[in-house]
Design a protein around this motif. Structure first.
Motif, PDB file in Angstrom:
ATOM      1  N   ILE A 186     -28.700  33.681  55.766  1.00  0.00           N
ATOM      2  CA  ILE A 186     -29.102  33.829  54.359  1.00  0.00           C
ATOM      3  C   ILE A 186     -27.873  34.008  53.472  1.00  0.00           C
ATOM      4  O   ILE A 186     -27.774  33.421  52.389  1.00  0.00           O
ATOM      5  CB  ILE A 186     -30.067  35.023  54.207  1.00  0.00           C
ATOM      6  CG1 ILE A 186     -31.419  34.697  54.852  1.00  0.00           C
ATOM      7  CG2 ILE A 186     -30.258  35.385  52.733  1.00  0.00           C
ATOM      8  CD1 ILE A 186     -32.390  35.858  54.866  1.00  0.00           C
ATOM      9  N   LYS A 187     -26.925  34.816  53.947  1.00  0.00           N
ATOM     10  CA  LYS A 187     -25.706  35.064  53.181  1.00  0.00           C
ATOM     11  C   LYS A 187     -24.932  33.772  52.932  1.00  0.00           C
ATOM     12  O   LYS A 187     -24.343  33.582  51.863  1.00  0.00           O
ATOM     13  CB  LYS A 187     -24.813  36.063  53.929  1.00  0.00           C
ATOM     14  CG  LYS A 187     -23.526  36.405  53.197  1.00  0.00           C
ATOM     15  CD  LYS A 187     -22.692  37.393  53.998  1.00  0.00           C
ATOM     16  CE  LYS A 187     -21.390  37.708  53.268  1.00  0.00           C
ATOM     17  NZ  LYS A 187     -20.544  38.653  54.031  1.00  0.00           N
ATOM     18  N   GLU A 188     -24.930  32.865  53.901  1.00  0.00           N
ATOM     19  CA  GLU A 188     -24.184  31.617  53.790  1.00  0.00           C
ATOM     20  C   GLU A 188     -24.946  30.525  53.058  1.00  0.00           C
ATOM     21  O   GLU A 188     -24.394  29.466  52.768  1.00  0.00           O
ATOM     22  CB  GLU A 188     -23.805  31.119  55.196  1.00  0.00           C
ATOM     23  CG  GLU A 188     -22.839  32.032  55.939  1.00  0.00           C
ATOM     24  CD  GLU A 188     -21.537  32.233  55.190  1.00  0.00           C
ATOM     25  OE1 GLU A 188     -21.018  31.235  54.642  1.00  0.00           O
ATOM     26  OE2 GLU A 188     -21.052  33.380  55.122  1.00  0.00           O
ATOM     27  N   SER A 189     -26.215  30.749  52.759  1.00  0.00           N
ATOM     28  CA  SER A 189     -27.025  29.716  52.106  1.00  0.00           C
ATOM     29  C   SER A 189     -26.646  29.568  50.637  1.00  0.00           C
ATOM     30  O   SER A 189     -26.241  30.527  49.981  1.00  0.00           O
ATOM     31  CB  SER A 189     -28.512  30.059  52.223  1.00  0.00           C
ATOM     32  OG  SER A 189     -28.839  31.170  51.403  1.00  0.00           O
ATOM     33  N   GLU A 190     -26.777  28.359  50.127  1.00  0.00           N
ATOM     34  CA  GLU A 190     -26.474  28.098  48.717  1.00  0.00           C
ATOM     35  C   GLU A 190     -27.458  28.835  47.810  1.00  0.00           C
ATOM     36  O   GLU A 190     -27.110  29.214  46.688  1.00  0.00           O
ATOM     37  CB  GLU A 190     -26.517  26.595  48.438  1.00  0.00           C
ATOM     38  CG  GLU A 190     -25.381  25.819  49.096  1.00  0.00           C
ATOM     39  CD  GLU A 190     -24.003  26.365  48.712  1.00  0.00           C
ATOM     40  OE1 GLU A 190     -23.801  26.644  47.507  1.00  0.00           O
ATOM     41  OE2 GLU A 190     -23.150  26.496  49.594  1.00  0.00           O
ATOM     42  N   VAL A 191     -28.669  29.026  48.284  1.00  0.00           N
ATOM     43  CA  VAL A 191     -29.680  29.752  47.507  1.00  0.00           C
ATOM     44  C   VAL A 191     -29.190  31.166  47.212  1.00  0.00           C
ATOM     45  O   VAL A 191     -29.190  31.619  46.066  1.00  0.00           O
ATOM     46  CB  VAL A 191     -31.013  29.802  48.286  1.00  0.00           C
ATOM     47  CG1 VAL A 191     -32.037  30.624  47.505  1.00  0.00           C
ATOM     48  CG2 VAL A 191     -31.548  28.402  48.530  1.00  0.00           C
ATOM     49  N   MET A 192     -28.761  31.875  48.268  1.00  0.00           N
ATOM     50  CA  MET A 192     -28.294  33.250  48.090  1.00  0.00           C
ATOM     51  C   MET A 192     -26.990  33.306  47.301  1.00  0.00           C
ATOM     52  O   MET A 192     -26.801  34.188  46.456  1.00  0.00           O
ATOM     53  CB  MET A 192     -28.106  33.918  49.453  1.00  0.00           C
ATOM     54  CG  MET A 192     -27.536  35.342  49.387  1.00  0.00           C
ATOM     55  SD  MET A 192     -28.472  36.485  48.345  1.00  0.00           S
ATOM     56  CE  MET A 192     -29.934  36.756  49.367  1.00  0.00           C
ATOM     57  N   LYS A 193     -26.087  32.373  47.560  1.00  0.00           N
ATOM     58  CA  LYS A 193     -24.805  32.366  46.843  1.00  0.00           C
ATOM     59  C   LYS A 193     -25.022  32.282  45.341  1.00  0.00           C
ATOM     60  O   LYS A 193     -24.300  32.916  44.560  1.00  0.00           O
ATOM     61  CB  LYS A 193     -23.943  31.211  47.334  1.00  0.00           C
ATOM     62  CG  LYS A 193     -23.350  31.431  48.721  1.00  0.00           C
ATOM     63  CD  LYS A 193     -22.523  30.240  49.168  1.00  0.00           C
ATOM     64  CE  LYS A 193     -21.933  30.470  50.557  1.00  0.00           C
ATOM     65  NZ  LYS A 193     -21.161  29.291  51.036  1.00  0.00           N
ATOM     66  N   LYS A 194     -26.011  31.500  44.924  1.00  0.00           N
ATOM     67  CA  LYS A 194     -26.299  31.383  43.487  1.00  0.00           C
ATOM     68  C   LYS A 194     -26.799  32.716  42.933  1.00  0.00           C
ATOM     69  O   LYS A 194     -26.370  33.149  41.853  1.00  0.00           O
ATOM     70  CB  LYS A 194     -27.344  30.304  43.238  1.00  0.00           C
ATOM     71  CG  LYS A 194     -27.703  30.149  41.752  1.00  0.00           C
ATOM     72  CD  LYS A 194     -28.813  29.175  41.528  1.00  0.00           C
ATOM     73  CE  LYS A 194     -29.118  29.036  40.036  1.00  0.00           C
ATOM     74  NZ  LYS A 194     -29.446  30.320  39.377  1.00  0.00           N
ATOM     75  N   TRP A 195     -27.681  33.382  43.648  1.00  0.00           N
ATOM     76  CA  TRP A 195     -28.201  34.670  43.186  1.00  0.00           C
ATOM     77  C   TRP A 195     -27.085  35.688  43.062  1.00  0.00           C
ATOM     78  O   TRP A 195     -27.026  36.451  42.104  1.00  0.00           O
ATOM     79  CB  TRP A 195     -29.258  35.181  44.153  1.00  0.00           C
ATOM     80  CG  TRP A 195     -30.481  34.322  44.252  1.00  0.00           C
ATOM     81  CD1 TRP A 195     -30.884  33.360  43.368  1.00  0.00           C
ATOM     82  CD2 TRP A 195     -31.455  34.352  45.301  1.00  0.00           C
ATOM     83  NE1 TRP A 195     -32.055  32.783  43.801  1.00  0.00           N
ATOM     84  CE2 TRP A 195     -32.431  33.365  44.979  1.00  0.00           C
ATOM     85  CE3 TRP A 195     -31.609  35.091  46.460  1.00  0.00           C
ATOM     86  CZ2 TRP A 195     -33.537  33.124  45.799  1.00  0.00           C
ATOM     87  CZ3 TRP A 195     -32.709  34.865  47.279  1.00  0.00           C
ATOM     88  CH2 TRP A 195     -33.659  33.889  46.947  1.00  0.00           C
ATOM     89  N   LEU A 196     -26.190  35.700  44.044  1.00  0.00           N
ATOM     90  CA  LEU A 196     -25.086  36.658  44.027  1.00  0.00           C
ATOM     91  C   LEU A 196     -24.126  36.377  42.871  1.00  0.00           C
ATOM     92  O   LEU A 196     -23.598  37.304  42.257  1.00  0.00           O
ATOM     93  CB  LEU A 196     -24.345  36.641  45.358  1.00  0.00           C
ATOM     94  CG  LEU A 196     -25.151  37.088  46.588  1.00  0.00           C
ATOM     95  CD1 LEU A 196     -24.281  37.049  47.841  1.00  0.00           C
ATOM     96  CD2 LEU A 196     -25.735  38.482  46.384  1.00  0.00           C
ATOM     97  N   ARG A 197     -23.903  35.078  42.578  1.00  0.00           N
ATOM     98  CA  ARG A 197     -23.063  34.726  41.424  1.00  0.00           C
ATOM     99  C   ARG A 197     -23.703  35.212  40.128  1.00  0.00           C
ATOM    100  O   ARG A 197     -23.018  35.729  39.231  1.00  0.00           O
ATOM    101  CB  ARG A 197     -22.838  33.215  41.365  1.00  0.00           C
ATOM    102  CG  ARG A 197     -21.782  32.692  42.319  1.00  0.00           C
ATOM    103  CD  ARG A 197     -21.330  31.292  41.934  1.00  0.00           C
ATOM    104  NE  ARG A 197     -22.442  30.334  41.882  1.00  0.00           N
ATOM    105  CZ  ARG A 197     -22.868  29.620  42.927  1.00  0.00           C
ATOM    106  NH1 ARG A 197     -22.278  29.753  44.104  1.00  0.00           N
ATOM    107  NH2 ARG A 197     -23.870  28.773  42.790  1.00  0.00           N
TER     108      ARG A 197
END
Length: 340
Positions: free
Chosen positions: A132-143
């Motif tokens: 999940i951490k490496e997914s683009e979905v999560m990366k966008k939320w974290l940004r």
């Protein structure tokens, strides 16, 4: 005689210089005051101390983490606002509270989220979180959390264990929760999840649960075994019904402004060691400590209910995903971890 005096003066000055140099070396360049609501006896506190020690060692004392247990720095909501303002403060929180800013990220604290992801063993849980951490979905939320709201998520590889209902009556089906006032955090995902499972959610601070039960402000709570033991809740509540409705995934957050003020190598160390301590602490909890805390609670008189209709609870949980428009979000994460 004069020469002796001058020598004495030089010796004293030299000693003072060495002393000042030593003090200068002992003072860290950067300090993070890290707050959490759990007690000093909780496994998480030990994990945070290990994280602090590793960071201090790797930065040669330049970056120091001061860990404060039992909400010594204040309640979580106040701390989060200070973090947004740029203070050198960190907080152990969760995706539910981060979901107050980026709604989609709250899905990770929805009822039976990790079950829907297909993870069963502790190792599978941690691998799922890594994906999940490496997914683009999560990366966008974290940004979005960082750029729009000032939160830097260092890690969410911190699992506190499965939450169950602790009450004064056995809970085996969603119908058994009807009419019960259950303490849960105030964030929408927690409230809607508990409501979907059949109970009436009531927001009460963690440190006030015991008193809330005594005064009948609530009929019970939903917590992990470690919380039950640490707060001595077995003194006022009789049954722990193993619904396992939420795997408590915690987020460690700091101010993005403060984080970006650190040298890049210190940023990397802070994140790496947070992840490392999180995985170690989480596996220890899930593999060893959950059963230990469970046995301690049983020895204190708590009765454990294991014949729970989990299928019925998972079906009921869907209402929370629908209510908060998180069905597509959950499914997107499911697809993301399959693709990796």
């Amino acid at each position: 005689m004069k020469s002796f005096k001058w020598i004495s003066v030089l010796v004293v000055l030299t000693f003072v210089c060495f002393l000042l140099a030593g003090l200068a070396m002992a003072v860290p360049k950067y300090v993070l005051k890290f707050n959490h609501v759990l007690g000093a006896a909780e496994p998480y506190h030990e994990g945070f101390l290990k994280w602090a020690k590793a960071v201090e060692e790797r930065t040669n004392g330049d970056l120091k983490i001061e860990v404060y247990h039992s909400a010594q720095l204040g309640v979580e909501e106040d701390i989060l606002e200070q973090i947004r303002a740029g203070a050198n403060i960190g907080q152990n929180t969760d995706s539910a509270r981060m979901g107050m800013y980026v709604p989609e990220i709250a899905v990770m604290n929805a009822a039976y989220f990790i079950d829907f992801m297909g993870a069963k063993t502790p190792e599978e849980v941690m691998e799922t979180l890594r994906k999940i951490k490496e997914s683009e979905v999560m990366k966008k939320w974290l940004r979005d959390l960082e750029e729009k709201y000032g939160f830097k998520v260092l890690s969410f590889m911190w699992v506190q264990g499965y939450r169950h209902f602790i009450t004064n009556k056995p809970i085996r089906t969603p119908e058994d929760l009807k009419g019960l006032r259950i303490r849960t955090p105030g964030a929408p995902i927690w409230q809607e999840s508990i409501r979907a499972l059949g109970a009436q959610p009531v927001a009460v601070n963690f440190g006030e649960i015991y008193t809330a039960v005594q005064t009948k402000a609530v009929d019970g709570a939903e917590l992990v075994y470690a919380n039950v033991v640490a707060a001595s809740l077995y003194e006022v509540l009789k049954y722990m019904s193993e619904t396992g409705h939420i795997l408590l995934i915690n987020f460690e957050v700091v101010s993005s402004k403060w984080f970006n003020s650190l040298p890049p190598e210190y940023q990397q160390i802070l994140v790496e060691e947070c992840d490392k301590a999180g995985v170690e602490t989480s596996l220890k909890i899930m593999q060893e400590l959950e059963e230990s805390f469970k046995q301690q609670a049983i020895e204190k008189g708590l009765q454990v209910i294991t014949d729970v209709d989990k299928e019925a609870f998972m079906k009921a949980a869907e209402k929370a995903y629908e209510k908060l428009n998180l069905v597509k979000t959950r499914n997107a994460l499911m697809e993301a971890i399959k693709e990796e």
